[in-house]
Design a protein around this motif. Structure first.
Motif, mmCIF file in Angstrom:
data_model
loop_
_atom_site.group_PDB
_atom_site.id
_atom_site.type_symbol
_atom_site.label_atom_id
_atom_site.label_comp_id
_atom_site.label_asym_id
_atom_site.label_seq_id
_atom_site.Cartn_x
_atom_site.Cartn_y
_atom_site.Cartn_z
ATOM 1 N N LEU A 1 0.827 -1.216 0.000
ATOM 2 C CA LEU A 1 0.000 0.000 0.000
ATOM 3 C C LEU A 1 0.856 1.258 0.000
ATOM 4 O O LEU A 1 0.482 2.283 -0.592
ATOM 5 C CB LEU A 1 -0.930 0.004 1.216
ATOM 6 N N TYR A 2 2.014 1.197 0.667
ATOM 7 C CA TYR A 2 2.898 2.361 0.756
ATOM 8 C C TYR A 2 3.910 2.423 -0.390
ATOM 9 O O TYR A 2 4.706 3.365 -0.455
ATOM 10 C CB TYR A 2 3.662 2.347 2.082
ATOM 11 N N SER A 3 3.895 1.456 -1.267
ATOM 12 C CA SER A 3 4.895 1.410 -2.342
ATOM 13 C C SER A 3 4.726 2.567 -3.325
ATOM 14 O O SER A 3 3.634 3.145 -3.459
ATOM 15 C CB SER A 3 4.782 0.083 -3.101
ATOM 16 N N ALA A 4 5.796 2.896 -4.004
ATOM 17 C CA ALA A 4 5.758 3.989 -4.981
ATOM 18 C C ALA A 4 4.748 3.700 -6.091
ATOM 19 O O ALA A 4 4.143 4.628 -6.653
ATOM 20 C CB ALA A 4 7.155 4.194 -5.567
ATOM 21 N N LYS A 5 4.569 2.444 -6.413
ATOM 22 C CA LYS A 5 3.654 2.068 -7.504
ATOM 23 C C LYS A 5 2.194 2.256 -7.130
ATOM 24 O O LYS A 5 1.373 2.664 -7.968
ATOM 25 C CB LYS A 5 3.902 0.618 -7.903
ATOM 26 N N TYR A 6 1.838 1.978 -5.881
ATOM 27 C CA TYR A 6 0.420 1.943 -5.522
ATOM 28 C C TYR A 6 -0.045 3.037 -4.565
ATOM 29 O O TYR A 6 -1.251 3.249 -4.429
ATOM 30 C CB TYR A 6 0.074 0.574 -4.924
ATOM 31 N N HIS A 7 0.884 3.701 -3.896
ATOM 32 C CA HIS A 7 0.419 4.726 -2.952
ATOM 33 C C HIS A 7 0.023 5.988 -3.705
ATOM 34 O O HIS A 7 0.832 6.581 -4.422
ATOM 35 C CB HIS A 7 1.498 5.056 -1.911
ATOM 36 N N PRO A 8 -1.233 6.430 -3.541
ATOM 37 C CA PRO A 8 -1.706 7.605 -4.279
ATOM 38 C C PRO A 8 -1.253 8.909 -3.636
ATOM 39 O O PRO A 8 -0.799 8.931 -2.489
ATOM 40 C CB PRO A 8 -3.231 7.474 -4.186
ATOM 41 N N ASP A 9 -1.369 9.977 -4.393
ATOM 42 C CA ASP A 9 -1.150 11.302 -3.837
ATOM 43 C C ASP A 9 -2.132 11.518 -2.693
ATOM 44 O O ASP A 9 -3.267 11.011 -2.724
ATOM 45 C CB ASP A 9 -1.371 12.362 -4.930
ATOM 46 N N GLU A 10 -1.711 12.274 -1.699
ATOM 47 C CA GLU A 10 -2.543 12.470 -0.511
ATOM 48 C C GLU A 10 -3.922 13.027 -0.849
ATOM 49 O O GLU A 10 -4.913 12.724 -0.182
ATOM 50 C CB GLU A 10 -1.827 13.420 0.457
ATOM 51 N N THR A 11 -3.997 13.842 -1.900
ATOM 52 C CA THR A 11 -5.265 14.475 -2.262
ATOM 53 C C THR A 11 -6.154 13.563 -3.109
ATOM 54 O O THR A 11 -7.283 13.929 -3.428
ATOM 55 C CB THR A 11 -5.013 15.784 -3.024
ATOM 56 N N THR A 12 -5.640 12.401 -3.494
ATOM 57 C CA THR A 12 -6.414 11.445 -4.291
ATOM 58 C C THR A 12 -6.854 10.293 -3.403
ATOM 59 O O THR A 12 -6.023 9.520 -2.934
ATOM 60 C CB THR A 12 -5.575 10.897 -5.464
#
Length: 272
Positions: A171-182
């Motif tokens: 979930l925290y990976s660069a591939k899957y973690h979204p921008d905070e506003t998304t």
């Protein structure tokens, strides 16, 4: 024409006129009654609609309602409502508390940079890790992704400690973690998509059902309250605490965002 016949004709005409006026009066009265009745129904409908809207507006949101719902505790938890999540070897003498919010971008940065070091230290028995989940970003952005992801983490924890750690890393990976506003984590389908990259969760029907049914939604709210009420003084994420003391990289409270800072500060705390 006789005078009698003329008088009779006039009388008949007057009678017809009177009867027509009576019929017209009755039709007008009936029309007024219908208009009044419709007006009353309309007013009641409007009042009912306003009343319904007021009731709906004052009803708690789904997640607010989960604060008072019955908590289903995941496996591999202890404590009140299963909100104590400790992972590591029994032989480890100390416990490192890690406070994280699933949507937190700094937490994602920490996990991507230091996460593998934390996992190795846990596996080596240097310390146990106690996870404390937060959802304050949802409150700030009026979202629900932090809560939904925390619930999904509960579903992963119910599978195993390892599934929980691997899913958290995904979930925290660069591939899957979204921008905070998304607020992508609000979507169950996205959480399941990420879970399918974790061996123990890939195609795991029991896990997927728990995510889609919200089995651990009330648990997520209880866990979030643990963060809100924490006595360690942690206000943001990521936060680190050992032996009741917050661990930071410097006197300004900078989080442990590098492997060097983490090893140095945690190493010192382990010696005490």
């Amino acid at each position: 024409m006789s005078k009698r016949n003329s008088q009779s004709a006039k009388t008949a005409a007057r009678e017809r006129l009177r009867a027509e006026r009576e019929r017209e009066a009755k039709r007008a009265k009936a029309k007024r009654q219908i208009v009044v009745a419709c007006s009353i129904v309309g007013v009641l409908a409007i009042a009912g609609g306003i009343g319904y809207a007021v009731v709906q507006a004052n009803k708690p949101s789904y997640w607010e309602g989960q604060k008072d719902a019955k908590v289903v505790t995941p496996a591999n938890t202890t404590g009140t409502k299963g909100t104590t999540v400790v992972i590591g070897k029994d032989s480890a003498k100390k416990t490192l508390k890690i406070y994280e919010d699933p949507r937190c971008p700094v937490c994602a940065q920490f996990e991507q940079t230091v996460g593998s070091t934390v996992k190795k230290d846990i596996d080596d028995g240097k310390f146990k890790m106690q996870f404390v989940g937060a959802t304050f970003i949802d409150n700030k952005d009026n979202g629900e992704g932090s809560k939904n992801a925390l619930s999904a983490l509960g579903a992963a924890l119910n599978v195993s400690d390892q599934a929980f750690l691997d899913y958290k890393a995904a979930l925290y990976s660069a591939k899957y973690h979204p921008d905070e506003t998304t607020d992508k984590f609000k979507d169950d389908s996205y959480l399941i998509k990420v879970a399918n990259t974790v061996p123990e969760l890939k195609g795991n029907k029991k896990f997927q059902d728990a995510v889609e049914k919200g089995t651990y939604d009330a648990w997520a709210m209880a866990m979030s309250k643990t963060f809100d009420d924490n006595k360690d003084g942690v206000k943001g994420t990521p936060g680190f605490v050992m032996d009741g003391k917050q661990l930071t990289a410097d006197s300004q409270g900078t989080p442990l965002m590098t492997v060097a800072d983490f090893n140095r500060v945690v190493g010192e705390a382990l010696k005490k």
